[in-house]
Design an enzyme around this catalytic site. Structure first.
Site, PDB file in Angstrom:
ATOM      1  N   THR A   1       0.828  -1.204   0.000  1.00  0.00           N
ATOM      2  CA  THR A   1       0.000   0.000   0.000  1.00  0.00           C
ATOM      3  C   THR A   1       0.864   1.255   0.000  1.00  0.00           C
ATOM      4  O   THR A   1       1.546   1.523  -0.982  1.00  0.00           O
ATOM      5  CB  THR A   1      -1.007  -0.033   1.162  1.00  0.00           C
ATOM      6  OG1 THR A   1      -0.301  -0.024   2.417  1.00  0.00           O
ATOM      7  CG2 THR A   1      -1.894  -1.274   1.090  1.00  0.00           C
TER       8      THR A   1
ATOM      9  N   CYS B   1       2.552  -0.361   9.846  1.00  0.00           N
ATOM     10  CA  CYS B   1       3.590   0.005  10.828  1.00  0.00           C
ATOM     11  C   CYS B   1       4.360  -1.186  11.377  1.00  0.00           C
ATOM     12  O   CYS B   1       4.953  -1.094  12.459  1.00  0.00           O
ATOM     13  CB  CYS B   1       2.985   0.815  11.970  1.00  0.00           C
ATOM     14  SG  CYS B   1       2.212   2.361  11.453  1.00  0.00           S
TER      15      CYS B   1
ATOM     16  N   GLY C   1       1.123  -3.610   4.658  1.00  0.00           N
ATOM     17  CA  GLY C   1       0.326  -2.434   4.969  1.00  0.00           C
ATOM     18  C   GLY C   1       1.154  -1.161   5.090  1.00  0.00           C
ATOM     19  O   GLY C   1       2.390  -1.166   5.020  1.00  0.00           O
ATOM     20  N   HIS C   2       0.453  -0.068   5.307  1.00  0.00           N
ATOM     21  CA  HIS C   2       1.048   1.259   5.332  1.00  0.00           C
ATOM     22  C   HIS C   2       2.178   1.395   6.350  1.00  0.00           C
ATOM     23  O   HIS C   2       2.147   0.804   7.431  1.00  0.00           O
ATOM     24  CB  HIS C   2      -0.036   2.307   5.646  1.00  0.00           C
ATOM     25  CG  HIS C   2      -0.629   2.155   7.020  1.00  0.00           C
ATOM     26  ND1 HIS C   2      -0.089   2.704   8.150  1.00  0.00           N
ATOM     27  CD2 HIS C   2      -1.740   1.484   7.434  1.00  0.00           C
ATOM     28  CE1 HIS C   2      -0.811   2.410   9.205  1.00  0.00           C
ATOM     29  NE2 HIS C   2      -1.826   1.648   8.795  1.00  0.00           N
ATOM     30  N   ASP C   3       3.178   2.159   5.982  1.00  0.00           N
ATOM     31  CA  ASP C   3       4.297   2.520   6.868  1.00  0.00           C
ATOM     32  C   ASP C   3       5.103   1.323   7.358  1.00  0.00           C
ATOM     33  O   ASP C   3       5.839   1.433   8.345  1.00  0.00           O
ATOM     34  CB  ASP C   3       3.785   3.329   8.070  1.00  0.00           C
ATOM     35  CG  ASP C   3       3.104   4.608   7.636  1.00  0.00           C
ATOM     36  OD1 ASP C   3       3.792   5.492   7.114  1.00  0.00           O
ATOM     37  OD2 ASP C   3       1.869   4.706   7.810  1.00  0.00           O
TER      38      ASP C   3
END
Length: 223
Positions: free
Chosen positions: A139, A177, A157-159
């Site tokens: 993402t 994260c 996923g993000h970060d």
């Protein structure tokens, strides 16, 4: 040149063929990246010379391609011309040993290979020598180091952050994260919840669910 003539090496050959086919379907001058900040080599059309494998006989055939020799062959050949290599070795430790040796030869280069079906935003950033297989979804604001393998049907996923030489086996799901330390391996069908930190050279077993941080060089299974 594909380093490693085992099962994953044959899968990387197929991945490269898929990249070539996708580029062949595009109109002249219409090459498009899939968003990922992977460098210009990720959009090249590749001529597959064959496999390099220290454990196989030179001249034998694997998946219709010759075994050119071992890593000594690659070192010698790289003294004569620039060669691009994909390191299709599942073990991050062995991958590091091979690539660190070859990086001493300036004529061996390691592009990022991204399957045409991979969905990656423009805020995904990678180093070099990474392999992203079919069905992968990355993402936003994701960072990947060098020589990582993201196998079939993984989601990140993000970060999230993957340090160098990380291996994600098929169908791994990393939530937002999550950070994965250098050389760690995440087993097939594993899931890691948001915000978890996995240390260096750790192993999360197949089908596991990571719900707390893992220290360096540990093996974790179950939940």
């Amino acid at each position: 040149v594909i380093i490693g003539a085992g099962g994953f090496g044959r899968e990387v050959k197929w991945l490269i063929e898929r990249i070539n086919e996708a580029l062949g379907r595009q109109a002249p001058g219409g090459g498009k990246s899939r968003g990922v900040q992977a460098g210009p080599d990720s959009r090249n059309h590749w001529n597959i010379l064959g496999f390099v494998d220290d454990g196989r006989e030179a001249g034998s055939q694997i998946a219709g391609c010759p075994v050119l020799g071992g890593t000594e062959w690659l070192c010698r050949s790289a003294g004569e011309e620039t060669l691009y290599a994909a390191c299709a070795i599942g073990s991050g430790r062995v991958r590091r040993q091979i690539t660190e040796r070859l990086l001493q030869h300036g004529n061996v280069r390691f592009p990022n290979l991204v399957d045409p079906s991979a969905a990656c935003s423009g805020s995904v950033r990678m180093g070099r020598g990474n392999i992203l297989c079919a069905g992968t979804v990355l993402t936003v604001d994701i960072t990947i180091g060098d020589f990582c393998i993201v196998n079939l049907d993984c989601t990140i996923g993000h970060d999230a952050r993957l340090e160098s030489y990380v291996t994600l086996y098929p169908s791994v799901n990393l939530s937002g994260c999550v950070s994965v330390g250098e050389g760690s391996e995440i087993g097939t069908g594993s899931h890691v919840i948001q915000g978890i930190a996995i240390g260096k050279e750790a192993v999360l077993g197949a089908g596991a669910v990571g719900i707390r941080d893992l220290p360096d060089r540990c093996v974790a299974v179950g939940n």
